[in-house]
Design a protein around this motif. Sequence first.
Motif, PDB file in Angstrom:
ATOM      1  N   HIS A 175       0.831  -1.219   0.000  1.00 26.60           N
ATOM      2  CA  HIS A 175       0.000   0.000   0.000  1.00 26.60           C
ATOM      3  C   HIS A 175       0.856   1.255   0.000  1.00 26.60           C
ATOM      4  O   HIS A 175       0.502   2.257  -0.609  1.00 26.60           O
ATOM      5  N   VAL A 176       1.990   1.204   0.688  1.00 26.83           N
ATOM      6  CA  VAL A 176       2.891   2.367   0.675  1.00 26.83           C
ATOM      7  C   VAL A 176       3.402   2.581  -0.746  1.00 26.83           C
ATOM      8  O   VAL A 176       3.307   3.687  -1.294  1.00 26.83           O
ATOM      9  N   ALA A 177       3.930   1.514  -1.347  1.00 30.69           N
ATOM     10  CA  ALA A 177       4.527   1.637  -2.684  1.00 30.69           C
ATOM     11  C   ALA A 177       3.510   2.177  -3.680  1.00 30.69           C
ATOM     12  O   ALA A 177       3.828   3.003  -4.540  1.00 30.69           O
ATOM     13  N   ARG A 178       2.272   1.740  -3.554  1.00 30.37           N
ATOM     14  CA  ARG A 178       1.231   2.196  -4.488  1.00 30.37           C
ATOM     15  C   ARG A 178       0.921   3.676  -4.339  1.00 30.37           C
ATOM     16  O   ARG A 178       0.462   4.322  -5.283  1.00 30.37           O
ATOM     17  N   ALA A 179       1.154   4.222  -3.150  1.00 26.21           N
ATOM     18  CA  ALA A 179       0.851   5.646  -2.927  1.00 26.21           C
ATOM     19  C   ALA A 179       1.892   6.557  -3.582  1.00 26.21           C
ATOM     20  O   ALA A 179       1.647   7.740  -3.768  1.00 26.21           O
ATOM     21  N   TYR A 180       3.058   5.987  -3.921  1.00 25.02           N
ATOM     22  CA  TYR A 180       4.142   6.800  -4.504  1.00 25.02           C
ATOM     23  C   TYR A 180       4.619   6.166  -5.802  1.00 25.02           C
ATOM     24  O   TYR A 180       5.746   5.679  -5.890  1.00 25.02           O
ATOM     25  N   PRO A 181       3.766   6.157  -6.839  1.00 23.14           N
ATOM     26  CA  PRO A 181       4.041   5.366  -8.037  1.00 23.14           C
ATOM     27  C   PRO A 181       5.315   5.770  -8.774  1.00 23.14           C
ATOM     28  O   PRO A 181       6.012   4.926  -9.279  1.00 23.14           O
ATOM     29  N   ALA A 182       5.628   7.037  -8.826  1.00 23.57           N
ATOM     30  CA  ALA A 182       6.775   7.443  -9.640  1.00 23.57           C
ATOM     31  C   ALA A 182       7.911   7.960  -8.765  1.00 23.57           C
ATOM     32  O   ALA A 182       8.668   8.835  -9.158  1.00 23.57           O
ATOM     33  N   THR A 183       8.027   7.418  -7.554  1.00 26.42           N
ATOM     34  CA  THR A 183       9.019   7.931  -6.608  1.00 26.42           C
ATOM     35  C   THR A 183      10.004   6.838  -6.255  1.00 26.42           C
ATOM     36  O   THR A 183       9.600   5.711  -5.967  1.00 26.42           O
ATOM     37  N   GLU A 184      11.281   7.197  -6.263  1.00 28.44           N
ATOM     38  CA  GLU A 184      12.274   6.234  -5.784  1.00 28.44           C
ATOM     39  C   GLU A 184      12.221   6.228  -4.271  1.00 28.44           C
ATOM     40  O   GLU A 184      12.619   7.198  -3.628  1.00 28.44           O
ATOM     41  N   LEU A 185      11.664   5.175  -3.721  1.00 29.08           N
ATOM     42  CA  LEU A 185      11.473   5.148  -2.265  1.00 29.08           C
ATOM     43  C   LEU A 185      11.784   3.756  -1.754  1.00 29.08           C
ATOM     44  O   LEU A 185      11.316   2.765  -2.315  1.00 29.08           O
ATOM     45  N   LEU A 186      12.587   3.691  -0.701  1.00 28.60           N
ATOM     46  CA  LEU A 186      12.847   2.394  -0.074  1.00 28.60           C
ATOM     47  C   LEU A 186      11.740   2.123   0.949  1.00 28.60           C
ATOM     48  O   LEU A 186      11.449   2.959   1.803  1.00 28.60           O
ATOM     49  N   VAL A 187      11.101   0.964   0.814  1.00 26.43           N
ATOM     50  CA  VAL A 187      10.020   0.576   1.726  1.00 26.43           C
ATOM     51  C   VAL A 187      10.436  -0.713   2.425  1.00 26.43           C
ATOM     52  O   VAL A 187      10.662  -1.723   1.763  1.00 26.43           O
ATOM     53  N   LEU A 188      10.573  -0.680   3.735  1.00 29.08           N
ATOM     54  CA  LEU A 188      10.877  -1.913   4.464  1.00 29.08           C
ATOM     55  C   LEU A 188       9.581  -2.657   4.738  1.00 29.08           C
ATOM     56  O   LEU A 188       8.605  -2.063   5.223  1.00 29.08           O
ATOM     57  N   ASP A 189       9.589  -3.937   4.424  1.00 24.48           N
ATOM     58  CA  ASP A 189       8.368  -4.740   4.547  1.00 24.48           C
ATOM     59  C   ASP A 189       8.408  -5.560   5.832  1.00 24.48           C
ATOM     60  O   ASP A 189       9.188  -6.505   5.947  1.00 24.48           O
ATOM     61  N   GLY A 190       7.557  -5.168   6.788  1.00 26.02           N
ATOM     62  CA  GLY A 190       7.466  -5.924   8.038  1.00 26.02           C
ATOM     63  C   GLY A 190       6.157  -6.693   8.111  1.00 26.02           C
ATOM     64  O   GLY A 190       5.731  -7.066   9.202  1.00 26.02           O
TER      65      GLY A 190
END
Length: 343
Positions: A175-190
């Motif tokens: 859900h985080v990744a989907r909120a920032y479609p064109a952004t280089e963002l590191l998302v840690l998955d817990g």
Amino acid sequence: MRSTHCVALLAVSKEILRLATIIPIDEAGAAEQAALERLEAGDAVALPTETVYGLAADACHDAAVAKVFRLKGRPSFNPLICHVADIAMARAFGTFDDNALRLAEAFWPGPLTLVLPRRDDAERPVSPGVLAGLDTIALRQPAGLVSRLAARLGRPIAAPSANRSGGVSPTTADHVARAYPATELLVLDGGPCRIGLESTVVKVEADRLVVLRPGAIDEHMLAAATGLPVVAGGGDRIEAPGMLASHYAPGARLELAVTHCPRGAALIAFGSADGKDRSGASATRNLSETGDLDEAAARLYAAMQALDDTDPALICVEPIPDSGIGKAINDRLRRAAAPKEPA
Ligand code: TXA
Ligand code: MG
């Protein structure tokens, strides 16, 4: 044939636009180390907490904090919570009276944010952007990863919920990744967040506690820990923009306390079907078949997201008991159902 091509093209373009990198939290600590390096470099990174995912930055780094506001589309008047390693770190930034200390000792690490008078004698103060001009500061020691990262960074981590401003808080990395479609963002998955609703926000005053945002730590628990009267915050004055009428909102219109779902509407169900008509629902998510409010809280935002994805004109929600964390669930549902304010 042509429509197949279109679908394929759409899938490819969505993939190209997906620049976020999701990495699972591993035992060896590689993901945590990668997050720490981003924080130290003044970058933003998305991290899971026991409540919801946060968009995190070094709270003392002006550019990193500015990046969080920019990515989220958050108005600059809305202050951020500072996540600390422990009570000692919190005490360098906020003034704790006996009751604030009792609350921290009773509920930290955990889903409680304390709004306290801020101290301005910290060795390295938090970025002014975090405070949004207020003379108070919001402090919370979350469980696990984020407080450990604050300890390793040596400074608080500023982190609003990782949704784009006004949207539904994310409870999964996807859900985080989907909120920032064109952004280089590191998302840690817990994995999915254990609690699933944002922390209780409490302003600690000399002779009472003001709940600015209800959450898993309810008013009875707050009163028991301090002996102080607990009042609901708000009234006419907005102290926490999370209290704005329309917030935490999906795209579809929401209707609450519905026992007979109209044909074609999506349905957020709760508990058994007794006395309810669910036959018209186009899609259904039951927050808890057994009527367990903790389970319902943990599933609420994912259910809103999933049903919103089916593009319904209306999402109906069955009645949720208004006790314990049910109060926080109903608070978020009322805000999600409120008419949307102009952006
Ligand atoms: O569970 C949570 O609290 C999550 C996780 C990531 O920790 N964070 C979160 O942050 O929900 P955010 O920014 O989405 O909501 C924090 C709320 C906002 O409504 C903000 O206005 C309020 O806390 N707040 C922050 N500082 C404040 C202050 N000094 N006085 C009053 N309200 C404050
Ligand atoms: Mg939020």
